[in-house]
Design an enzyme around this catalytic site. Structure first.
Site, PDB file in Angstrom:
ATOM      1  N   GLN A 101       0.952  -1.084  -0.083  1.00 22.96           N
ATOM      2  CA  GLN A 101      -0.176   0.063  -0.469  1.00 22.96           C
ATOM      3  C   GLN A 101       0.435   1.719   0.170  1.00 22.96           C
ATOM      4  OE1 GLN A 101      -1.190   0.678   4.995  1.00 22.96           O
ATOM      5  NE2 GLN A 101      -1.808  -1.773   4.011  1.00 22.96           N
ATOM      6  N   HIS A 103       0.794   5.850   0.763  1.00 23.00           N
ATOM      7  CA  HIS A 103      -0.534   6.845   1.164  1.00 23.00           C
ATOM      8  C   HIS A 103      -0.801   8.348   0.652  1.00 23.00           C
ATOM      9  CE1 HIS A 103      -1.677   4.121   4.398  1.00 23.00           C
ATOM     10  NE2 HIS A 103       0.083   4.248   5.355  1.00 23.00           N
ATOM     11  N   GLU A 120       4.092   8.999   7.647  1.00 27.01           N
ATOM     12  CA  GLU A 120       3.576   7.830   9.668  1.00 27.01           C
ATOM     13  C   GLU A 120       5.728   7.605  10.188  1.00 27.01           C
ATOM     14  OE1 GLU A 120       1.402   4.916   8.736  1.00 27.01           O
ATOM     15  OE2 GLU A 120       2.570   3.874   6.975  1.00 27.01           O
ATOM     16  N   HIS A 178       4.830   0.668   1.111  1.00 27.18           N
ATOM     17  CA  HIS A 178       5.585  -0.303   1.791  1.00 27.18           C
ATOM     18  C   HIS A 178       4.516  -1.737   2.538  1.00 27.18           C
ATOM     19  CE1 HIS A 178       2.595   3.155   3.286  1.00 27.18           C
ATOM     20  NE2 HIS A 178       2.539   2.181   4.467  1.00 27.18           N
ATOM     21  N   ARG A 198      -4.704   0.829  -1.434  1.00 25.12           N
ATOM     22  CA  ARG A 198      -4.474  -1.246  -1.164  1.00 25.12           C
ATOM     23  C   ARG A 198      -3.505  -0.814  -3.293  1.00 25.12           C
ATOM     24  NH1 ARG A 198      -8.680  -3.280   0.330  1.00 25.12           N
ATOM     25  NH2 ARG A 198      -8.153  -2.737   2.546  1.00 25.12           N
TER      26      ARG A 198
END
Length: 322
Positions: A101, A103, A120, A178, A198
């Site tokens: 996936q 972001h 993150e 990642h 995803r």
């Protein structure tokens, strides 16, 4: 009201890749063996954290922001983010591999989903022998090569695998492909966002027998296709002092291994302070009250605090500010 160190009820998330480490290692109130996430501090709509201690017990994080915006968050943070809490704190247990996936960044996430992007970081708390993470590509690829690999079912050949052990820390920029590998328990600190694209899921089916949704087209313009070794965080581990880990526009993190009392002057910080206890036990005290945290617990110290006293004989903490 004088705001004290706040603890929140964990929000437990069942995942098809989840396991039992949240219960066995972090002593979360897990009811099954497929719990993958414990959301410790969340302002995500529909999953807003609720206070678990003290006079404000039962109040939501959003209630506190609405009632005590600058006292809780800090004037600087409130002016920047308004009444949206900017950080989402989790513990994640991957018994099986997560999906591959990525972001989107702030601009894409705002335009497409009216959301923050999702930068993150991960701090590995426990890892089985031979456990790994997928982070980025193992070479520069083009959008066309990537798209062809999805058609040929060869995407895994293009990915970079990182072996991991306890204490390893990784910074995941938006756009970086990642996945958390099987056997990894980690602490995650991220922007407040639940937007995930995803792109590969090992052809797994959910509990109803359906393949999970992929976001192939949405991901194409969000992926960073270049190989970059910019994700492993090398940080000092000096005892009894804050050690800088990540310093990005969305959060700052520090690692603390304390074997004695530490007092910090935070009168000029103008930000809330979050502590994730990743080992041991500590008492965290601000100007008004004290609260104990043990391994697997998280605490929020309000921005109005002028000093933070941490009492312990042996604890490892992740400190998070904005």
């Amino acid at each position: 009201m004088s705001l004290y160190p706040l603890k929140f009820r964990p929000i437990l998330k069942e995942r098809l890749w989840g396991g039992s480490k949240l219960k066995e290692i972090l002593e979360k109130p897990v009811q099954n063996d497929t719990t993958g996430e414990s959301w410790e501090l969340s302002g995500v709509k529909g999953d807003v954290s609720v206070v678990a201690n003290g006079e404000l017990k039962g109040k939501s994080l959003q209630d506190l922001i609405d009632d005590y915006p600058e006292t809780l968050m800090g004037k600087r943070i409130f002016e920047r983010f308004g009444n949206e809490f900017p950080i989402l704190i989790k513990f994640i247990d991957a018994k099986k591999d997560l999906s591959i996936q990525l972001h989107p960044n702030d601009a894409l996430a705002r335009a497409r989903h009216d959301s923050f992007g999702k930068t993150e970081m991960w701090y590995v708390m426990d890892a089985d022998t031979d456990a790994n993470l997928i982070i980025g590509f193992n070479k520069d690829v083009t959008k066309e090569e990537y798209s062809q690999s999805l058609k040929d079912d060869t995407l895994l050949n293009l990915l970079n695998y990182e072996p991991v052990k306890e204490g390893d820390t990784f910074f995941i920029n938006t756009g970086k492909i990642h996945a958390i590998g099987a056997g990894v328990l980690l602490a995650e600190i991220q922007q407040t966002s639940d937007i995930t694209y995803r792109v590969f899921d090992f052809k797994r089916k959910d509990k109803n027998g359906n393949l999970r949704e992929l976001h192939t087209e949405l991901a194409l313009d969000a992926i960073d296709y270049s190989k970059k070794n910019d994700f492993k965080v090398n940080y000092p581990k000096e005892t009894n002092t804050p050690n800088s880990m990540v310093d990005c526009p969305y959060f700052k993190t520090r690692f603390m291994h304390l074997t004695q009392e530490l007092i910090q002057d935070v009168s000029q910080r103008d930000s809330f302070t979050i502590y994730m206890c990743v080992n041991g036990i500590a008492q965290i005290e601000n100007d008004f009250a004290a609260e104990t945290v043990t391994k697997g617990e998280t605490i929020l110290v309000p921005a109005s605090s002028t000093k933070i006293r941490i009492k312990t004989n042996d604890a490892q903490l992740l400190e998070v500010t904005v």
